[in-house]
Design an enzyme around this catalytic site. Sequence first.
Site, PDB file in Angstrom:
ATOM      1  N   ASP A 157       0.842  -1.198   0.000  1.00  0.00           N
ATOM      2  CA  ASP A 157       0.000   0.000   0.000  1.00  0.00           C
ATOM      3  C   ASP A 157       0.879   1.250   0.000  1.00  0.00           C
ATOM      4  O   ASP A 157       2.042   1.200   0.391  1.00  0.00           O
ATOM      5  CB  ASP A 157      -0.883   0.034   1.262  1.00  0.00           C
ATOM      6  CG  ASP A 157      -1.869  -1.124   1.289  1.00  0.00           C
ATOM      7  OD1 ASP A 157      -2.200  -1.642   0.216  1.00  0.00           O
ATOM      8  OD2 ASP A 157      -2.282  -1.499   2.409  1.00  0.00           O
TER       9      ASP A 157
HETATM   10  N1  URA Z   1      -1.146  -5.980   3.864  1.00  0.00           N
HETATM   11  C1  URA Z   1      -1.657  -4.732   3.886  1.00  0.00           C
HETATM   12  O1  URA Z   1      -2.699  -4.496   4.484  1.00  0.00           O
HETATM   13  N2  URA Z   1      -0.990  -3.756   3.258  1.00  0.00           N
HETATM   14  C2  URA Z   1       0.169  -3.959   2.598  1.00  0.00           C
HETATM   15  O2  URA Z   1       0.743  -3.010   2.031  1.00  0.00           O
HETATM   16  C3  URA Z   1       0.690  -5.256   2.584  1.00  0.00           C
HETATM   17  C4  URA Z   1       0.012  -6.259   3.221  1.00  0.00           C
END
Ligand code: URA
Length: 259
Positions: free
Chosen positions: A104
């Site tokens: 993310d």
């Molecule tokens: N899980 C998440 O919620 N976000 C990420 O960036 C990676 C794994």
Amino acid sequence: MRLQRFLARAGAASRRGSENLMTAGRVRVNGYVVTELGSKVDPLIDVVTVDGIVYTLTQKSVFLMLNKPAGFLTTMKDPRNRPCVASLVPTDQHPGLFPVGRLDKDTTGLLLFTTDGQAAQNMLHPSKHVTKHYIALVEGIVLDEDLEPLRRGILLDDGPCAPAQCELVDKNSRQAMSVVGRKYHAQHLEYKASTVVCLAIHEGRKHQVKRMLEAIDHPVIRLHRQSFGPLSLGNLKQGSWRLLTDQELASLTKMGIQQ
Ligand code: URA
């Protein structure tokens, strides 16, 4: 092909760096120094050297890891021109690089890149069970027993998760540093209850770790990926990248991920 493009593709330097090599008189084509930036070469015929070392266009796949900072989208191009990870990796030298999976925008840590589509597909395929370790700073005080639903396999709105390995992490430990910066600590943690948790999962659903922790009522404040299968960041600084070592490549081969 333009000589500076050839040099960048062959891994001599970045495109700009290749131009500098040329203007510094360090590049020879068939034995002759070439300093003119528009010069062309035929990669199949011409012999190109930098400081006497021969460079060729290799077809070998490239694998590298980035320690992703927060604030960058996991994409190689954003139509809205927002900061994206493409600007942090050497796409000039290694055209065709792309990220393996996603982090993310606000997640930091290990993001793998390759030019090898098959290897990327293998790495993301559930059958390979590639384990990823995350470290999360979450809201509230978490007790070890609160993690039990995650250990058993929690149900999310898109189906049940496989059992996750999870444990509490001492906030003052080295491991916690990636999510508990000193500045952050001073600003927020003094007056807001929070806990550091380490989670290992082998699935890769959208926002999975955040949703898992939200499901036990401890929303994520910060999330960092420490490892991806046999690969870990080591001392790689945030915003920096490095090629995988031969040993790391061998470990991917052993797992049947790349040839
Ligand atoms: N899980 C998440 O919620 N976000 C990420 O960036 C990676 C794994």
